[in-house]
Write an enzyme that holds these catalytic residues in place. Structure first.
Site: not given
Ligand code: SAH
Length: 373
Positions: A97, A110, A117, A121, A124, A183-184, A215, A237-239, A315, A358
């Site tokens: 996508e 985006c 991935c 995480c 996600c 993906g990373e 990212s 992406s610290l979070h 989300n 996201c």
């Protein structure tokens, strides 16, 4: 080699350097590389026969051995807020996508870098789909090519070439590209870097480093390489404000803990924060990482870094166990960081009526990771 029987080479993802190598390998002059890159990425031409400044003999030769192939669009959805999502078909049951997000003064695309991935995480939805493979550089740049085509941004149309459109960047609809889809990106390093070369290339999309953002969940060794090869803007992406929390929600943290990641970021931006931007992403998960203490801890943690903080309301998606922090909690968190001197933005949720926000991108992944089996 009998070139006629060989599989055709897809030139879509070749940056200028590799295109030059391709032309010298087939016994042609390297300057053809720039001509062909321009036709593909500025004019949106996917048929060698239309490349009128290339000799007829060469056009015939190229048609025999090469192609310019993009994935097929299988769905286009438009959200109430103008966000557009495309679902593109790849090989054997996979799809990815891509999302276009229009705003007042810019338009952000985006894009995805992998089919699924492997990082897992917990919050996600792409992670829940498992992992299949890396995208090729063609499949990565194809997302920009297809979006440009769909938004009518290429300079060639039925009436011919509109030069004004090529030369005047104010006409651009896609002004920014973020690798924040599936993906990373730093686990698909070479292909991502080659595609980014095309995004930055004046003869292709001509975007500045400030306007192309990778990212990452924090693949530390790749950050060092990235600085040397293609130092675009970066979002991490610290979070979480500490390893204890981050270990639970971003498993990669066990391999590359926060301190190592932040040292790598400091090195990445050393002496240069003008040409590229640095964003820290922080997903707001109720009761997990959103307390006032967490905000204060984060403020201390980042004090040496020239970053902007992006708070992302979580989300939800069907299989998720997390809940988004309440608006008042997000506001309080933001306020603490703001008072500590940070530029803080709460990311608006865009395109949620078409699952384009996201962490909601899922595509279709034929999972090959043992994780889910
Ligand atoms: N693998 C890369 C890029 C993909 S995700 C990375 O980790 O940065 C892009 C951003 O969306 C990341 O910050 C990611 O953590 C965040 N994200 C993922 N799922 C989300 C969700 N359900 N709600 C809000 N943000 C999410």
């Amino acid at each position: 080699m009998n070139l006629l029987n060989a599989k055709k080479i897809n030139l879509l993802g070749y940056d200028v350097a590799n295109m030059k190598i391709f032309f010298s390998e087939i016994g042609e002059k390297p300057f053809r590389a720039v001509q062909v890159v321009k036709w593909i990425h500025q004019y949106g031409v996917d048929d060698f026969a239309k490349m009128t400044n290339v000799s007829k003999t060469l056009r015939t030769k190229l048609t025999a051995i090469a192609e310019i192939k993009t994935p097929e669009i299988i769905m286009e959805q438009k959200a109430r807020d103008g966000t557009i999502k495309w679902l593109m078909r790849l090989d054997g049951g996979n799809s990815i996508e891509t999302v276009f997000i229009p705003e007042n003064n810019r338009g952000t695309l985006c894009i995805s870098s992998q089919v699924g991935c492997a990082l897992d995480c917990g919050f996600c939805s792409t992670a829940k789909q498992g992992f299949n493979r890396n995208l090729t550089s063609s499949e990565i740049i194809a997302q920009l090519w297809i979006a440009n085509q769909a938004l009518n941004q290429f300079a060639v149309n039925d009436e011919g070439i509109s030069l004004q459109k090529v030369q005047d960047s104010r006409h651009r609809v896609i002004t920014n590209v973020v690798l924040m889809g599936m993906g990373e990106p730093l686990l698909n390093f070479d292909n991502v870097v080659e595609a980014i070369h095309l995004m930055l290339e004046d003869h292709a999309y001509g975007l500045s480093k400030r306007r192309v953002t990778i990212s990452t969940a924090g693949v530390v060794p790749a950050l060092k390489r990235l600085r040397e090869e293609c130092d675009v803007s970066l979002a991490i992406s610290l979070h979480a404000p500490n390893d204890q929390i981050r270990d639970q929600i971003v498993p990669l943290n066990k391999k590359y803990p926060i301190k190592e990641l932040l040292v790598a970021c400091q090195f990445y931006f050393k002496g240069d924060t003008k040409k590229k931007q640095f964003t820290v992403e922080y997903v707001m998960l109720s009761g997990i990482n959103d307390s006032e203490k967490n905000a204060r801890e984060l403020a201390v943690l980042l004090k040496e870094l020239p970053c902007k903080i992006n708070l992302i309301p979580f989300n939800p998606f069907p299989e998720s166990d997390f809940v988004c922090s309440k608006t008042q909690v997000i506001d309080r968190f933001k306020d603490i960081l703001y008072k500590a001197g940070y530029v803080v933005v709460v990311r608006k949720t865009r395109g949620d009526d078409i699952d384009a926000a996201c962490g909601q991108l899922a595509g279709k992944v034929k999972d090959r990771s043992r994780r889910l089996n």
